[in-house]
Write a protein that holds these residues in place. Structure first.
Motif, mmCIF file in Angstrom:
data_model
loop_
_atom_site.group_PDB
_atom_site.id
_atom_site.type_symbol
_atom_site.label_atom_id
_atom_site.label_comp_id
_atom_site.label_asym_id
_atom_site.label_seq_id
_atom_site.Cartn_x
_atom_site.Cartn_y
_atom_site.Cartn_z
ATOM 1 N N PHE A 1 7.074 3.823 -15.751
ATOM 2 C CA PHE A 1 6.488 4.413 -14.554
ATOM 3 C C PHE A 1 5.373 3.547 -13.999
ATOM 4 C CE2 PHE A 1 3.581 7.830 -12.767
ATOM 5 C CZ PHE A 1 4.325 8.039 -11.631
ATOM 6 N N GLN A 2 5.499 3.166 -12.723
ATOM 7 C CA GLN A 2 4.497 2.348 -12.041
ATOM 8 C C GLN A 2 3.687 3.132 -11.020
ATOM 9 O OE1 GLN A 2 4.088 -1.029 -12.992
ATOM 10 N NE2 GLN A 2 5.387 -0.149 -14.580
ATOM 11 N N GLY A 3 4.266 4.219 -10.506
ATOM 12 C CA GLY A 3 3.587 5.015 -9.494
ATOM 13 C C GLY A 3 4.594 5.767 -8.653
ATOM 14 N N LEU A 4 4.126 6.240 -7.499
ATOM 15 C CA LEU A 4 4.986 6.996 -6.593
ATOM 16 C C LEU A 4 5.005 6.360 -5.218
ATOM 17 C CD1 LEU A 4 3.941 10.705 -7.306
ATOM 18 C CD2 LEU A 4 5.932 9.481 -8.190
ATOM 19 N N LEU A 5 6.174 6.330 -4.639
ATOM 20 C CA LEU A 5 6.343 5.970 -3.238
ATOM 21 C C LEU A 5 6.517 7.300 -2.517
ATOM 22 C CD1 LEU A 5 6.878 3.836 -1.006
ATOM 23 C CD2 LEU A 5 9.299 4.065 -1.560
ATOM 24 N N THR A 6 5.610 7.610 -1.598
ATOM 25 C CA THR A 6 5.659 8.913 -0.941
ATOM 26 C C THR A 6 6.089 8.788 0.512
ATOM 27 O OG1 THR A 6 3.360 8.887 -0.185
ATOM 28 C CG2 THR A 6 3.771 9.757 -2.411
ATOM 29 N N ARG A 7 6.703 9.843 0.976
ATOM 30 C CA ARG A 7 7.086 9.915 2.388
ATOM 31 C C ARG A 7 5.833 9.787 3.254
ATOM 32 N NH1 ARG A 7 9.639 15.267 3.343
ATOM 33 N NH2 ARG A 7 11.345 14.426 2.128
ATOM 34 N N ARG A 8 4.752 10.392 2.825
ATOM 35 C CA ARG A 8 3.483 10.352 3.567
ATOM 36 C C ARG A 8 3.004 8.915 3.770
ATOM 37 N NH1 ARG A 8 -2.211 10.535 2.476
ATOM 38 N NH2 ARG A 8 -3.265 11.880 3.974
ATOM 39 N N SER B 1 0.816 -1.209 0.000
ATOM 40 C CA SER B 1 0.000 0.000 0.000
ATOM 41 C C SER B 1 0.856 1.269 0.000
ATOM 42 C CB SER B 1 -0.947 0.005 1.201
ATOM 43 O OG SER B 1 -0.204 0.050 2.405
ATOM 44 N N PHE B 2 2.180 1.115 -0.031
ATOM 45 C CA PHE B 2 3.070 2.283 -0.061
ATOM 46 C C PHE B 2 2.956 3.047 -1.381
ATOM 47 C CE2 PHE B 2 6.741 0.778 2.913
ATOM 48 C CZ PHE B 2 5.858 0.655 3.947
ATOM 49 N N LYS C 1 2.646 6.763 7.268
ATOM 50 C CA LYS C 1 1.429 6.047 7.623
ATOM 51 C C LYS C 1 1.732 4.587 7.957
ATOM 52 C CE LYS C 1 -2.011 6.701 4.734
ATOM 53 N NZ LYS C 1 -2.787 7.077 3.532
ATOM 54 N N ALA C 2 2.647 3.976 7.220
ATOM 55 C CA ALA C 2 3.037 2.591 7.494
ATOM 56 C C ALA C 2 3.754 2.492 8.833
ATOM 57 C CB ALA C 2 3.926 2.060 6.377
ATOM 58 N N PHE C 3 4.632 3.460 9.107
ATOM 59 C CA PHE C 3 5.320 3.462 10.397
ATOM 60 C C PHE C 3 4.302 3.618 11.531
ATOM 61 C CE2 PHE C 3 7.303 5.563 14.007
ATOM 62 C CZ PHE C 3 8.286 4.638 14.300
ATOM 63 N N ASN C 4 3.300 4.453 11.327
ATOM 64 C CA ASN C 4 2.235 4.629 12.317
ATOM 65 C C ASN C 4 1.518 3.297 12.559
ATOM 66 O OD1 ASN C 4 0.532 6.205 14.047
ATOM 67 N ND2 ASN C 4 -1.021 6.146 12.435
ATOM 68 N N TYR C 5 1.278 2.552 11.499
ATOM 69 C CA TYR C 5 0.664 1.228 11.610
ATOM 70 C C TYR C 5 1.537 0.314 12.468
ATOM 71 C CZ TYR C 5 -0.542 -3.529 10.168
ATOM 72 O OH TYR C 5 -0.878 -4.856 10.163
ATOM 73 N N VAL C 6 2.841 0.308 12.207
ATOM 74 C CA VAL C 6 3.763 -0.531 12.974
ATOM 75 C C VAL C 6 3.763 -0.112 14.437
ATOM 76 C CG1 VAL C 6 6.203 -1.118 13.308
ATOM 77 C CG2 VAL C 6 5.221 -1.134 11.011
ATOM 78 N N ALA C 7 3.837 1.181 14.671
ATOM 79 C CA ALA C 7 3.894 1.691 16.041
ATOM 80 C C ALA C 7 2.648 1.307 16.836
ATOM 81 C CB ALA C 7 4.062 3.209 16.030
ATOM 82 N N HIS C 8 1.513 1.237 16.167
ATOM 83 C CA HIS C 8 0.267 0.922 16.867
ATOM 84 C C HIS C 8 -0.073 -0.567 16.895
ATOM 85 C CE1 HIS C 8 -0.341 5.254 16.378
ATOM 86 N NE2 HIS C 8 -1.035 5.129 17.487
ATOM 87 N N LEU D 1 16.158 7.115 1.204
ATOM 88 C CA LEU D 1 15.920 8.016 0.069
ATOM 89 C C LEU D 1 14.790 9.003 0.359
ATOM 90 C CD1 LEU D 1 16.317 5.531 -2.925
ATOM 91 C CD2 LEU D 1 17.847 7.427 -2.326
ATOM 92 N N LEU D 2 13.790 8.557 1.125
ATOM 93 C CA LEU D 2 12.660 9.433 1.439
ATOM 94 C C LEU D 2 13.002 10.520 2.452
ATOM 95 C CD1 LEU D 2 9.737 6.870 1.389
ATOM 96 C CD2 LEU D 2 10.084 8.783 -0.190
ATOM 97 N N VAL D 3 14.128 10.402 3.110
ATOM 98 C CA VAL D 3 14.559 11.474 4.015
ATOM 99 C C VAL D 3 14.755 12.763 3.211
ATOM 100 C CG1 VAL D 3 16.489 12.279 5.449
ATOM 101 C CG2 VAL D 3 15.578 9.968 5.751
ATOM 102 N N ASP D 4 15.317 12.641 2.012
ATOM 103 C CA ASP D 4 15.618 13.807 1.185
ATOM 104 C C ASP D 4 14.640 14.029 0.032
ATOM 105 O OD1 ASP D 4 17.933 14.512 2.660
ATOM 106 O OD2 ASP D 4 19.055 12.951 1.610
ATOM 107 N N ASN D 5 13.662 13.154 -0.117
ATOM 108 C CA ASN D 5 12.702 13.257 -1.219
ATOM 109 C C ASN D 5 11.286 13.089 -0.677
ATOM 110 O OD1 ASN D 5 14.518 13.065 -3.776
ATOM 111 N ND2 ASN D 5 15.231 11.389 -2.485
ATOM 112 N N ALA D 6 10.389 13.969 -1.071
ATOM 113 C CA ALA D 6 8.993 13.834 -0.651
ATOM 114 C C ALA D 6 8.337 12.624 -1.310
ATOM 115 C CB ALA D 6 8.211 15.095 -0.995
#
Length: 155
Positions: free
Chosen positions: A126-133, A16-17, A137-144, A110-115
């Motif tokens: 081109f397949q899509g975008l991997l976003t920092r956002r 889902s990234f 959200k995935a990290f939030n899922y892991v944290a919870h 890479l996402l540290v320096d790229n949105a």
């Protein structure tokens, strides 16, 4: 390196990234600059991918890059909008990833320096975008969900 437990939870969410290419605004490298200007003023993105005729990512373009070309010494001119093409203005040095060949840890670095990071297949299409956002959200899922998924001893 991520701990195996964290890695597993992140991999559960990794599909889902990516925001699929069908949902992403883009411009083509051969488009007139006025077309890109209109696209960028109507979408909520600060920067969009630039594709070639074979749907390969060849650059990135922002509204700031376009307006920079419109700035003359003493005035703003619209001439570059009709005289230039996207390929004349776009950023050509940028990070992109092949999702299947890039580790989660590399993506995060890479996402540290790229949105966002353009995601391409083995042919550069081109397949899509991997976003920092989406990563946050995935990290939030892991944290919870870490304690729910794994028994963690409370100290």
């Amino acid at each position: 390196m991520f701990s195996p437990s964290i890695q597993h939870l992140l991999e559960d969410k990794s599909g889902s990234f990516i925001i699929p290419a069908s949902r992403i605004a883009f411009v083509e490298d051969d488009n007139p600059l006025y077309h890109a200007f209109m696209i960028l003023t109507r979408v909520k993105y600060s920067k969009v991918p630039v594709l070639d005729s074979k749907n390969r990512v060849v650059g990135l373009l922002s509204l700031a890059m376009i307006t920079n070309k419109m700035m003359a010494t003493d005035k703003i001119t619209l001439d570059p909008l009709t005289e230039l093409k996207v390929k004349d203005v776009m950023q050509t040095n940028f990070d992109k990833i092949n999702f299947a060949q890039t580790t989660l840890e590399t993506q995060l670095h890479l996402l540290v320096d790229n949105a966002f990071l353009p995601v391409v297949d083995d042919y550069g299409v081109f397949q899509g975008l991997l976003t920092r956002r989406e990563w946050i959200k995935a990290f939030n899922y892991v944290a919870h969900n870490f304690e729910n998924k794994y028994q963690v001893k409370q100290i």
